[in-house]
Design a protein around this motif. Structure first.
Motif, PDB file in Angstrom:
ATOM      1  N   GLY A  15       0.811  -1.214   0.000  1.00 31.48           N
ATOM      2  CA  GLY A  15       0.000   0.000   0.000  1.00 31.48           C
ATOM      3  C   GLY A  15       0.839   1.255   0.000  1.00 31.48           C
ATOM      4  N   ILE A  16       1.907   1.259   0.767  1.00 28.07           N
ATOM      5  CA  ILE A  16       2.779   2.436   0.821  1.00 28.07           C
ATOM      6  C   ILE A  16       3.474   2.648  -0.525  1.00 28.07           C
ATOM      7  N   VAL A  17       4.014   1.590  -1.091  1.00 24.36           N
ATOM      8  CA  VAL A  17       4.688   1.708  -2.390  1.00 24.36           C
ATOM      9  C   VAL A  17       3.696   2.170  -3.455  1.00 24.36           C
ATOM     10  N   LEU A  18       2.519   1.560  -3.493  1.00 25.58           N
ATOM     11  CA  LEU A  18       1.508   1.951  -4.479  1.00 25.58           C
ATOM     12  C   LEU A  18       1.046   3.384  -4.247  1.00 25.58           C
ATOM     13  N   GLY A  19       0.810   3.762  -3.004  1.00 23.94           N
ATOM     14  CA  GLY A  19       0.371   5.123  -2.700  1.00 23.94           C
ATOM     15  C   GLY A  19       1.384   6.160  -3.134  1.00 23.94           C
ATOM     16  N   ILE A  20       2.660   5.904  -2.853  1.00 25.27           N
ATOM     17  CA  ILE A  20       3.714   6.837  -3.262  1.00 25.27           C
ATOM     18  C   ILE A  20       3.792   6.904  -4.789  1.00 25.27           C
ATOM     19  N   ALA A  21       3.687   5.759  -5.449  1.00 27.14           N
ATOM     20  CA  ALA A  21       3.731   5.739  -6.920  1.00 27.14           C
ATOM     21  C   ALA A  21       2.568   6.534  -7.508  1.00 27.14           C
ATOM     22  N   LEU A  22       1.372   6.368  -6.951  1.00 30.34           N
ATOM     23  CA  LEU A  22       0.212   7.098  -7.462  1.00 30.34           C
ATOM     24  C   LEU A  22       0.341   8.601  -7.216  1.00 30.34           C
ATOM     25  N   LEU A  23       0.833   8.986  -6.038  1.00 31.87           N
ATOM     26  CA  LEU A  23       1.015  10.413  -5.755  1.00 31.87           C
ATOM     27  C   LEU A  23       2.104  11.012  -6.643  1.00 31.87           C
ATOM     28  N   ALA A  24       3.180  10.275  -6.873  1.00 32.70           N
ATOM     29  CA  ALA A  24       4.228  10.759  -7.776  1.00 32.70           C
ATOM     30  C   ALA A  24       3.670  10.931  -9.187  1.00 32.70           C
ATOM     31  N   PHE A  25       2.847   9.986  -9.615  1.00 35.59           N
ATOM     32  CA  PHE A  25       2.222  10.081 -10.923  1.00 35.59           C
ATOM     33  C   PHE A  25       1.335  11.327 -10.999  1.00 35.59           C
ATOM     34  N   ALA A  26       0.595  11.609  -9.924  1.00 32.44           N
ATOM     35  CA  ALA A  26      -0.267  12.798  -9.890  1.00 32.44           C
ATOM     36  C   ALA A  26       0.559  14.077  -9.991  1.00 32.44           C
ATOM     37  N   VAL A  27       1.713  14.109  -9.329  1.00 31.19           N
ATOM     38  CA  VAL A  27       2.586  15.287  -9.397  1.00 31.19           C
ATOM     39  C   VAL A  27       3.098  15.489 -10.820  1.00 31.19           C
ATOM     40  N   PHE A  28       3.533  14.414 -11.472  1.00 31.41           N
ATOM     41  CA  PHE A  28       4.005  14.534 -12.848  1.00 31.41           C
ATOM     42  C   PHE A  28       2.884  14.975 -13.783  1.00 31.41           C
ATOM     43  N   ALA A  30       0.436  16.898 -12.888  1.00 33.74           N
ATOM     44  CA  ALA A  30       0.241  18.321 -12.606  1.00 33.74           C
ATOM     45  C   ALA A  30       1.221  19.166 -13.417  1.00 33.74           C
ATOM     46  N   PHE A  31       2.470  18.714 -13.539  1.00 33.59           N
ATOM     47  CA  PHE A  31       3.441  19.419 -14.372  1.00 33.59           C
ATOM     48  C   PHE A  31       3.002  19.423 -15.832  1.00 33.59           C
ATOM     49  N   GLU A  32       2.458  18.318 -16.297  1.00 39.01           N
ATOM     50  CA  GLU A  32       1.988  18.236 -17.683  1.00 39.01           C
ATOM     51  C   GLU A  32       0.799  19.171 -17.910  1.00 39.01           C
ATOM     52  N   VAL A  33      -0.083  19.280 -16.909  1.00 34.71           N
ATOM     53  CA  VAL A  33      -1.226  20.186 -17.025  1.00 34.71           C
ATOM     54  C   VAL A  33      -0.730  21.621 -17.151  1.00 34.71           C
ATOM     55  N   ALA A  34       0.262  21.973 -16.343  1.00 33.52           N
ATOM     56  CA  ALA A  34       0.797  23.336 -16.385  1.00 33.52           C
ATOM     57  C   ALA A  34       1.551  23.611 -17.690  1.00 33.52           C
ATOM     58  N   ARG A  35       2.164  22.585 -18.258  1.00 30.83           N
ATOM     59  CA  ARG A  35       2.994  22.749 -19.451  1.00 30.83           C
ATOM     60  C   ARG A  35       2.180  22.769 -20.744  1.00 30.83           C
ATOM     61  N   ARG A  36       1.080  22.059 -20.788  1.00 22.83           N
ATOM     62  CA  ARG A  36       0.302  21.896 -22.027  1.00 22.83           C
ATOM     63  C   ARG A  36      -0.775  22.967 -22.143  1.00 22.83           C
ATOM     64  N   ALA A  37      -1.054  23.367 -23.372  1.00 22.05           N
ATOM     65  CA  ALA A  37      -2.081  24.377 -23.615  1.00 22.05           C
ATOM     66  C   ALA A  37      -3.368  23.774 -24.183  1.00 22.05           C
ATOM     67  N   ASP A  38      -3.311  22.553 -24.703  1.00 17.04           N
ATOM     68  CA  ASP A  38      -4.463  21.931 -25.347  1.00 17.04           C
ATOM     69  C   ASP A  38      -5.543  21.603 -24.311  1.00 17.04           C
ATOM     70  N   ARG A  39      -6.743  22.134 -24.513  1.00 17.21           N
ATOM     71  CA  ARG A  39      -7.826  21.965 -23.538  1.00 17.21           C
ATOM     72  C   ARG A  39      -8.285  20.512 -23.411  1.00 17.21           C
ATOM     73  N   ALA A  40      -8.366  19.779 -24.516  1.00 19.17           N
ATOM     74  CA  ALA A  40      -8.816  18.381 -24.472  1.00 19.17           C
ATOM     75  C   ALA A  40      -7.835  17.537 -23.675  1.00 19.17           C
ATOM     76  N   GLU A  41      -6.569  17.725 -23.932  1.00 19.27           N
ATOM     77  CA  GLU A  41      -5.560  16.959 -23.205  1.00 19.27           C
ATOM     78  C   GLU A  41      -5.482  17.412 -21.751  1.00 19.27           C
ATOM     79  N   ARG A  42      -5.668  18.687 -21.510  1.00 18.40           N
ATOM     80  CA  ARG A  42      -5.626  19.211 -20.148  1.00 18.40           C
ATOM     81  C   ARG A  42      -6.719  18.582 -19.284  1.00 18.40           C
ATOM     82  N   GLY A  43      -7.933  18.470 -19.827  1.00 19.67           N
ATOM     83  CA  GLY A  43      -9.030  17.856 -19.071  1.00 19.67           C
ATOM     84  C   GLY A  43      -8.745  16.405 -18.733  1.00 19.67           C
ATOM     85  N   ALA A  44      -8.201  15.671 -19.692  1.00 24.89           N
ATOM     86  CA  ALA A  44      -7.863  14.270 -19.452  1.00 24.89           C
ATOM     87  C   ALA A  44      -6.767  14.150 -18.399  1.00 24.89           C
ATOM     88  N   ARG A  45      -5.788  15.016 -18.465  1.00 28.76           N
ATOM     89  CA  ARG A  45      -4.695  14.975 -17.488  1.00 28.76           C
ATOM     90  C   ARG A  45      -5.182  15.364 -16.088  1.00 28.76           C
TER      91      ARG A  45
END
Length: 161
Positions: A15-28, A30-45
């Motif tokens: 659970g700890i390993v999976l939780g950390i992996a999921l939170l790290a994925f969420a952080v990455f 978030a960076f993609e959301v901030a970096r991308r301008a495309d609205r369709a991709e932004r909503g999916a991210r």
């Protein structure tokens, strides 16, 4: 890789390993959301980021999580990831990026469906599934990022000449 390397981790360790992996994925994401301008991709991210953050937080803060709840959290997050990856394919013009996105979507969907459909598997089988899934998904993400980096370099190189 940590899940696959540990000889017999406890459910809490998984659970700890999976939780950390999921939170790290969420952080990455978030960076993609901030970096991308495309609205369709932004909503999916944003959907992927939210599902990963909620599932990761749930798994981490619930110290007595059951195996079934862990499977459901991982499966649901995976299904959301698959849908978001599939939705973002229409905004990608590069064939290689589309292929990588489609591969990530298929892997996430199959994994999520497998977890949600058969929650009675042994802990050992779950650990192997989670480990393989995270390694494959991580590898696809690295390839996806490398391809985006290559395209950015190529665009900068052609713009300066």
């Amino acid at each position: 890789m940590l899940l696959l390397a540990l000889p017999s981790p406890s459910l809490r360790t998984v659970g700890i390993v999976l939780g950390i992996a999921l939170l790290a994925f969420a952080v990455f994401e978030a960076f993609e959301v901030a970096r991308r301008a495309d609205r369709a991709e932004r909503g999916a991210r944003i959907a992927t980021m939210t599902a990963s953050a909620v599932a990761g937080t749930l798994v981490l803060v619930w110290p007595t999580i059951t195996e079934r709840a862990l499977l459901y959290a991982a499966g649901a997050a995976s299904i959301v990831l698959a849908a978001a990856e599939a939705a973002s394919l229409s905004s990608t013009s590069d064939a290689r990026q589309r292929w990588l996105g489609a591969a990530a979507s298929v892997v996430a969907y199959i994994f999520g469906t497998a977890l949600l459909a058969s929650p009675g598997n042994s802990l050992h089988a779950v650990i192997i599934l989670l480990g393989i899934y995270l390694v494959v998904l991580g590898g696809l993400r690295v390839l996806h990022a490398a391809e985006a980096w290559r395209q950015t370099r190529a665009a900068r190189g052609s713009g300066t000449s």
